[in-house]
Design an enzyme around this catalytic site. Structure first.
Site, short mmCIF file in Angstrom:
data_model
loop_
_atom_site.label_atom_id
_atom_site.label_comp_id
_atom_site.label_asym_id
_atom_site.label_seq_id
_atom_site.Cartn_x
_atom_site.Cartn_y
_atom_site.Cartn_z
N TYR A 33 49.75 59.47 51.60
CA TYR A 33 49.11 58.58 52.57
C TYR A 33 50.10 57.57 53.11
CZ TYR A 33 48.86 54.71 49.17
OH TYR A 33 49.16 53.70 48.30
N ARG A 52 58.69 57.96 56.31
CA ARG A 52 58.33 58.10 54.89
C ARG A 52 57.25 59.16 54.69
NH1 ARG A 52 56.54 52.84 51.80
NH2 ARG A 52 54.68 53.15 53.07
N LYS A 150 54.62 58.86 48.14
CA LYS A 150 53.44 58.01 48.29
C LYS A 150 52.17 58.85 48.15
CE LYS A 150 51.85 54.25 51.30
NZ LYS A 150 51.58 53.27 50.26
N GLU A 182 57.59 47.32 40.13
CA GLU A 182 57.00 46.80 41.36
C GLU A 182 55.59 46.32 41.08
OE1 GLU A 182 56.78 50.08 44.21
OE2 GLU A 182 56.41 51.47 42.57
N LEU A 206 58.24 52.86 44.94
CA LEU A 206 58.02 53.30 46.32
C LEU A 206 59.05 52.61 47.21
CD1 LEU A 206 56.01 55.03 48.02
CD2 LEU A 206 55.13 52.85 48.81
N1 PMP Z 1 55.00 49.84 46.13
C1 PMP Z 1 53.80 50.44 45.99
C2 PMP Z 1 53.46 51.05 44.66
C3 PMP Z 1 52.88 50.48 47.05
O1 PMP Z 1 51.69 51.08 46.91
C4 PMP Z 1 53.23 49.85 48.28
C5 PMP Z 1 52.26 49.81 49.42
N2 PMP Z 1 52.08 51.03 50.02
C6 PMP Z 1 54.49 49.25 48.39
C7 PMP Z 1 55.35 49.26 47.30
C8 PMP Z 1 54.94 48.59 49.67
O2 PMP Z 1 55.27 49.54 50.65
P1 PMP Z 1 55.13 49.21 52.20
O3 PMP Z 1 55.97 48.00 52.45
O4 PMP Z 1 55.67 50.41 52.86
O5 PMP Z 1 53.68 48.98 52.45
#
Ligand code: PMP
Length: 286
Positions: A33, A52, A150, A182, A206
């Protein structure tokens, strides 16, 4: 107003949208997603999210069902049909419906399922929490070993979020081998002096689209960036801490496992980074 959602090329009222019970996304979390934020009716960092998405699909050998132009047109269509000024567009692509349940991947040619919907969030960029900051608690990182993809298997992050809430916090920072990976749905950072520290890219986290933009802006603003793991103790002793994500942008963290970070108030570095991120992203929005 009932929401209009997108399912495999059709725009439908949400109550009429259908996905098969045999869909691999439903049975096996076999899908990926993206979440793109919308500010002032425009898409933030759309291209990064598409890059991504294609990487996630390719890592799982799911055929990419649409072109970038088709994804863009559908995002814009949904924003317009649902009258979204500020909010999110959620996009999910699964390995589709093979017509039965089987561990083996379905035969080539089985069409992936594509679902998109909007979430209206008026004032998304003016979240009151940006002024007061989040508190986070640490939990062990019990997720699988390919967090760079993701996928929609979000059960552990969801459990960690519930644990954070039960402990009176806003979010959880996940810890592996003594170091922060994270947040439940965001990347984690600390600031010491003029240096921003955040974990390096690998299969452990991620690869945040907001992370990439914020690190670029930080370097342009003459800040030092160190990409390396850090511990909860180091974070508690930092001057400032924050998280980034497509929906929270840059959000201060002022308390970690009950200990105040720095003054316990939102600091100047995170405030400035949030301003720069929002200003530059709005300028580049499409
Ligand atoms: N880490 C994780 C585990 C996430 O789910 C997200 C949000 N999708 C992020 C980091 C941040 O990614 P982004 O800046 O692309 O939203």
């Amino acid at each position: 107003m009932t929401r209009t959602v997108y399912v495999n090329g059709d725009y439908l009222p949400e109550s009429e949208a259908r996905v098969s019970v045999f869909d691999r996304g439903f049975l096996m979390a076999d899908g990926v997603y993206e979440v793109v934020s919308v500010l002032g009716g425009k898409l933030i960092d759309f291209e990064g999210h598409m890059i991504r998405l294609k990487r996630s699909l390719s890592e799982l050998a799911i055929a990419n069902p649409l072109s970038d132009d088709e994804y863009l047109a559908a995002h814009r269509d949904l924003v317009a049909r649902n009258g979204i000024t500020d909010g999110l567009v959620y996009l999910q692509v699964t390995r589709g419906n093979p017509g039965d349940r089987d561990f083996a991947y379905p035969p080539e040619g089985t069409a992936p399922t594509v679902v998109m919907f909007t979430q209206s969030k008026p004032g998304l960029a003016d979240a009151p929490a940006a002024k007061t900051g989040w508190s986070v608690v640490s939990v062990e990182d019990l997720r699988w070993g390919r967090r760079d993809i993701k996928t929609v298997q979000l059960l552990y992050p969801s459990m960690a979020k519930m644990e954070a809430k039960a402990r009176g916090a806003d979010d959880a920072w996940m810890v592996q081998d003594g170091h922060v990976t994270e947040g439940t749905s965001n990347n984690a950072y600390i600031v010491k002096g003029n240096t921003i520290v955040t974990r390096q890219l690998s299969h452990d986290i991620l690869h945040g689209i907001t992370r990439a933009a914020v690190l670029r802006f930080a370097a342009e603003a003459q800040m030092q960036v160190e990409e390396r793991p850090f511990t909860i103790a180091e974070a508690q002793a930092a001057d400032e801490a924050f998280i980034t994500s497509a929906s929270a942008f840059v959000m201060p963290v002022v308390r970690i496992d009950g200990a105040a970070v720095g003054s316990g108030k939102v600091g100047p570095v995170v405030t400035r980074l949030r301003e720069i991120y929002l200003e530059e992203s709005r300028k580049a929005a499409i």
